[in-house]
Every structure is written in structure tokens, then in C-alpha cells.
Motif scaffolding. Structure first.
Motif, PDB file in Angstrom:
ATOM      1  N   ARG A  11      47.309  29.581  20.831  1.00 16.21           N
ATOM      2  CA  ARG A  11      47.574  29.174  19.448  1.00 16.21           C
ATOM      3  C   ARG A  11      49.065  29.037  19.237  1.00 16.21           C
ATOM      4  N   ALA A  12      49.438  28.055  18.416  1.00 19.39           N
ATOM      5  CA  ALA A  12      50.861  27.783  18.191  1.00 19.39           C
ATOM      6  C   ALA A  12      51.056  27.337  16.745  1.00 19.39           C
ATOM      7  N   PRO A  13      52.184  27.783  16.141  1.00 14.27           N
ATOM      8  CA  PRO A  13      52.407  27.467  14.723  1.00 14.27           C
ATOM      9  C   PRO A  13      52.987  26.074  14.479  1.00 14.27           C
ATOM     10  N   SER A  34      59.309  28.525  12.065  1.00  9.14           N
ATOM     11  CA  SER A  34      57.857  28.407  12.286  1.00  9.14           C
ATOM     12  C   SER A  34      57.130  28.697  10.975  1.00  9.14           C
ATOM     13  N   TYR A  38      48.401  27.307  11.997  1.00 13.93           N
ATOM     14  CA  TYR A  38      48.292  27.247  13.461  1.00 13.93           C
ATOM     15  C   TYR A  38      47.348  26.167  13.961  1.00 13.93           C
ATOM     16  N   THR A  39      47.613  25.722  15.206  1.00 11.92           N
ATOM     17  CA  THR A  39      46.633  24.937  15.965  1.00 11.92           C
ATOM     18  C   THR A  39      46.149  25.816  17.109  1.00 11.92           C
ATOM     19  N   GLN A  40      44.849  25.790  17.340  1.00 13.30           N
ATOM     20  CA  GLN A  40      44.275  26.543  18.463  1.00 13.30           C
ATOM     21  C   GLN A  40      43.653  25.572  19.453  1.00 13.30           C
ATOM     22  N   SER A 144      42.639  23.085  13.975  1.00 12.20           N
ATOM     23  CA  SER A 144      43.985  23.224  13.393  1.00 12.20           C
ATOM     24  C   SER A 144      43.954  23.443  11.891  1.00 12.20           C
ATOM     25  N   ALA A 157      52.538  21.513  17.760  1.00 14.39           N
ATOM     26  CA  ALA A 157      51.660  22.697  17.840  1.00 14.39           C
ATOM     27  C   ALA A 157      50.488  22.419  18.779  1.00 14.39           C
ATOM     28  N   ALA A 161      50.117  24.775  21.964  1.00 10.75           N
ATOM     29  CA  ALA A 161      48.883  25.572  22.112  1.00 10.75           C
ATOM     30  C   ALA A 161      48.128  25.116  23.362  1.00 10.75           C
ATOM     31  N   TRP A 182      45.474  38.872  21.091  1.00 10.64           N
ATOM     32  CA  TRP A 182      46.494  37.801  21.166  1.00 10.64           C
ATOM     33  C   TRP A 182      47.680  38.344  21.942  1.00 10.64           C
ATOM     34  N   SER A 216      57.886  25.866  17.731  1.00 11.31           N
ATOM     35  CA  SER A 216      56.473  26.255  17.817  1.00 11.31           C
ATOM     36  C   SER A 216      56.264  27.231  18.987  1.00 11.31           C
TER      37      SER A 216
END
Ligand SMILES: Nc1ncnc2c1ncn2[C@@H]1O[C@H](COP(=O)(O)OP(=O)(O)O)[C@@H](O)[C@H]1O
Ligand SMILES: C[C@@](O)(CCOP(=O)(O)O)CC(=O)O
Ligand SMILES: [Mg+2]
Length: 396
Positions: A11-13, A34, A38-40, A144, A157, A161, A182, A216
Motif C-alpha cells: 500500500r502506498a499513499p 504524503s 492509499y492505493t493497495q 484505491s 501510488a 504499491a 503492515w 509516496s
């Protein structure tokens, strides 16, 4: 009992560019933070899913879209290349030859006209997957919270991710497989994720500066210039209202438009980029300056507002504002609040600085006013963690 990795999620913001967008592509300093959206990207071993073996499947859950290819078909498309190394630790660019192979398989899928831009995101994921993991079956599931194409860095993101999940899945990050938690990555591992993500972002953006994937990946607040990153301690309490104009636009086209303007007017545009550089440097100083009480905070906020106003004016000079952005600026100025576009502009989102001593009633009023014009407002947390990964195992 043996624990086998069944799936890995990265996951990334998303991000907010506080100042310096576009000019950063031309070597000026920019500041970004950031965002708590988030996108996963989840990679499932195909044996643990209902997908038939021997396929690579990409599911875009928010769009209810599903694309699948037999692995043999992907291998066949790549056969025209004289060499293609799968090596997670050797970051490479998507050459025109590789892009042709990817385009051949992406073109076999049907993308509805309304979301045709998503083909670029799918191409980036395919490039990262085949380069990092190779010709192996799996299911890649994307979800996302970040509105796409609105200046909040959904493209970066996705790539961060995706790279994080794929590198962890490949084993190249050499992480302790702690099920269900996480995990944050050490700096050296973040750097590999960031380099791959930049290569993915190039497929979506054409000529990205790298600021979006960098913030990110590493999270928090960053100052960025010509590929060089400085972490900024987030001491100053920045509160921003984000207004989404809901006017769709495409970063690649806007970045190309600014570059064309710079080719037509090299001296004038160089002066614009130099001015933006000074604004970002001054903003970074203000954010890092010690503050003792509410009076010094108000003074610093006043300076930040002026710099935001100047940056917005220069973004107008670059040709990336929009009537909907101007409508947001006019509305917030009626409440003596200062705003600027964020990200590529041409629509998308606008930031409004909310001073520390501003009453909640004013915030409610300005939001109601903007929402009555059809815009969408939200307050988001700024400056959280960057990329993280999470493992799920099966026992056999
Ligand atoms: N969750 C996602 N699924 C598929 N594609 C995505 C996703 N997020 C981003 N993208 C890709 O990124 C593009 C939007 O990126 P961009 O125009 O740079 O705007 P921003 O990065 O500000 O959201 C989309 O058109 C798509 O190609
Ligand atoms: C315009 C730019 O500065 C930021 C683009 O951000 P976004 O894709 O609109 O979220 C481009 C870049 O830095 O790569
Ligand atoms: Mg983008």
C-alpha cells in the motif's frame, strides 16, 4: 507445517504538492507531503484463487474491471525481443521495444471509452510485474481511495504499491514474513521500490519529475529537486482543505503542454521556473522555522499564504489553471482564505490553507459554499508513512 506465501499486499499513499509542481519537471525545487489516502495492490498466488492456473489476471476493483491473459500469450508477445531479463534487483526502463510487446497484449482487452486512460495504469502494472516477477501466473488486485486523475498522485501510488508488493512477492526485499502486519521498509529497500515505481510512472506520465513516487515511497514531507530528495521534519502544523473540482484531466498532456510552452518561450519560462524555485525554497524555510506561540504561527501562515498565491499566479503563466480552479480561488478568497491548484492542474484538486486559529464555523461555511457549486471538499491527514507491505500465508 510449512507456511507458503499466499498473497502479498503493498500500500502506498497519495500526495499533496504544496508548491513547485510542473516547475519541478524543469529542475526547480518542489515540496510535497504524503496524504492519508492509499492505493493497495495485492498479488495472489494463482493456486490460492479461483483464477484458472497459467493466467495473469489484473482486477481493478474500484472500476469493476477484470483483465486476464494466458501466461503463454504474454511470453509469445515478448518473444520478439532479443533479450529480456527478469531481475527484481536490476531496475530497467521500459524501452520502446518492451512497450510494443506490452501494447500488443493490452490492446487485446476492451477498455470502455470513459476510462480509456486506465490502459496506461494497466500497462505500467504489466511492465512492473513481468520485469520483477516474470512470466508466472498470479492475480493482481488493485483498490484505491485516491480519486484518479485529480492531482493527488494516484498514478504514483499505483506504481509504488505495485512495485512494493511485487518486490516483496519475489522475495527480493528479504523481509521477515510476519503474517497480517503492515511492514515498513528500510531506506535501501524503499530506494529499490522507488526506482521501479519511477519507471512505471514514466509509462503513465511520459516525463515525470519523480517527486510523486518519491513522496509516496518515503512518506512524510519532502523537498525535491532534480531527482534529489531532502526529508523535511514536519514540525509546522499544516492544515489544508482539499477541494476536488471533479474536472477530469490527464497529467501526461498537461506536462507536455508546459514543455511545449517552454520551447516556444525559453527565456520567459525559465524566469517562471526560477521564481517557483525561490518560492519552494522559502516555503521549506518557513515550514522548518521554529515557532513559539500562536502569533509566530500566524505570521508564518501569512507568509505561506502569500507564497501559495504567487505560486498559483505562476501556474497560470504556465497555462495549467482552469475556470473551475479559478471559481474555487474566488470562493475561498471571499472568506479571506488562500488557495492554489495542486498536482498537474487543468482541473483536479485545489488546496486551501486553513490557519490554526480559523474557527470551525468558517471552515463549515466555506465547505458548504464550495459544495453548493458542485465541488467536493475534504480534510485529509498530511505526512504519514510511505510504502508498506503485508503478507498472508497458507499452511501446507
Ligand atoms: N487504481 C488505479 N487503477 C488503474 N489505473 C490507475 C489507478 N490509479 C492511477 N491509475 C493510472 O493513473 C492515471 C491517472 O494519473 P494522473 O493523470 O497522473 O493523475 P493523478 O496521478 O493525479 O491521479 C489513470 O488514468 C490510470 O492510467
Ligand atoms: C505536474 C507534476 O509536477 C505533478 C503531477 O502530479 P499528478 O499526477 O497531477 O498527481 C508532474 C511531475 O512532477 O512529474
Ligand atoms: Mg500522476
Amino acid at each position: 507445517m510449512v507456511h507458503k506465501i499466499a498473497e502479498v499486499t503493498g500500500r502506498a499513499p497519495g500526495k499533496l504538492i504544496l508548491c513547485g509542481e510542473h516547475a519541478v519537471v524543469h529542475g526547480s525545487t518542489a515540496l510535497a507531503a504524503s496524504l492519508g489516502l492509499y492505493t493497495q495492490v495485492r498479488i495472489q498466488n494463482s493456486i490460492s484463487t479461483a483464477e484458472p492456473d497459467g493466467h495473469l489476471t489484473i482486477q481493478l476493483t474500484d472500476m469493476n474491471m477484470h483483465f486476464t491473459w494466458p501466461i503463454k500469450r504474454i511470453e509469445a508477445a515478448f518473444q520478439s525481443l532479443s533479450t529480456f531479463d527478469v531481475d527484481p534487483l536490476s531496475v530497467k526502463s521500459c524501452s520502446p521495444d518492451i512497450m510494443q510487446c506490452i501494447a500488443a497484449i493490452v490492446d487485446e482487452q476492451e477498455f470502455p471509452e470513459a476510462i480509456i486512460g486506465v490502459a496506461a495504469g494497466v500497462s505500467a502494472l504489466l511492465f512492473l510485474y513481468i520485469s520483477i516477477i516474470g512470466f508466472k501466473p498470479a492475480t493482481v488486485i488493485v483498490a484505491s481511495d485516491i480519486p484518479l486523475g485529480s492531482g493527488l498522485g494516484s498514478s504514483a501510488a499505483l506504481c509504488v504499491a505495485g512495485s512494493g508488493a511485487m518486490l516483496a512477492f519475489s522475495g527480493a526485499l528479504d523481509l521477515d514474513v510476519l503474517q497480517g502486519d503492515w511492514l515498513s521498509l528500510k531506506e535501501k529497500k524503499q530506494e529499490i521500490v522507488n526506482k521501479w515505481a519511477y519507471e512505471g510512472e514514466k509509462i503513465i506520465h511520459g516525463k515525470p519529475s519523480g517527486i510523486d513516487n518519491t513522496v509516496s515511497t518515503f512518506g512524510n514531507l519532502v523537498k525535491f529537486k532534480s531527482g534529489h530528495l531532502v526529508h523535511i521534519p514536519n514540525v509546522f502544523p499544516i492544515k489544508m482543505l482539499i477541494t476536488n473540482t471533479k474536472v477530469g484531466r490527464n497529467t501526461k498532456a498537461l506536462v507536455a503542454g508546459v514543455s511545449e510552452r517552454a520551447l516556444r518561450h525559453p527565456q520567459s519560462m525559465m524566469a517562471v521556473f526560477t521564481a517557483v524555485n525561490a518560492i519552494s525554497e522559502e516555503m521549506a524555510e518557513i515550514i522548518q522555522a521554529p515557532f513559539s506561540d500562536d502569533i509566530s504561527i500566524s505570521e508564518q501562515e501569512g507568509k505561506m499564504e502569500e507564497l501559495m498565491e504567487m505560486n498559483q499566479g505562476l501556474l497560470q503563466c504556465m497555462g495549467v489553471s482552469h475556470s473551475a480552479i479559478e471559481a474555487v480561488l474566488q470562493t475561498t478568497s471571499r472568506y479571506k482564505l488562500c488557495s492554489k491548484l495542486t498536482g498537474a492542474g487543468g482541473g483536479g484538486c485545489v488546496l486551501t490553507l486553513l490557519p490554526k486559529l480559523l474557527s470551525g464555523k468558517v471552515v463549515d461555511k466555506v465547505k458548504a459554499d464550495l459544495e453548493s457549486q458542485g465541488f467536493q471538499c475534504f480534510l485529509a491527514t498530511i505526512g504519514g508513512e510511505g510504502v508498506q507491505v503485508c503478507f498472508q500465508c497458507s499452511s501446507s
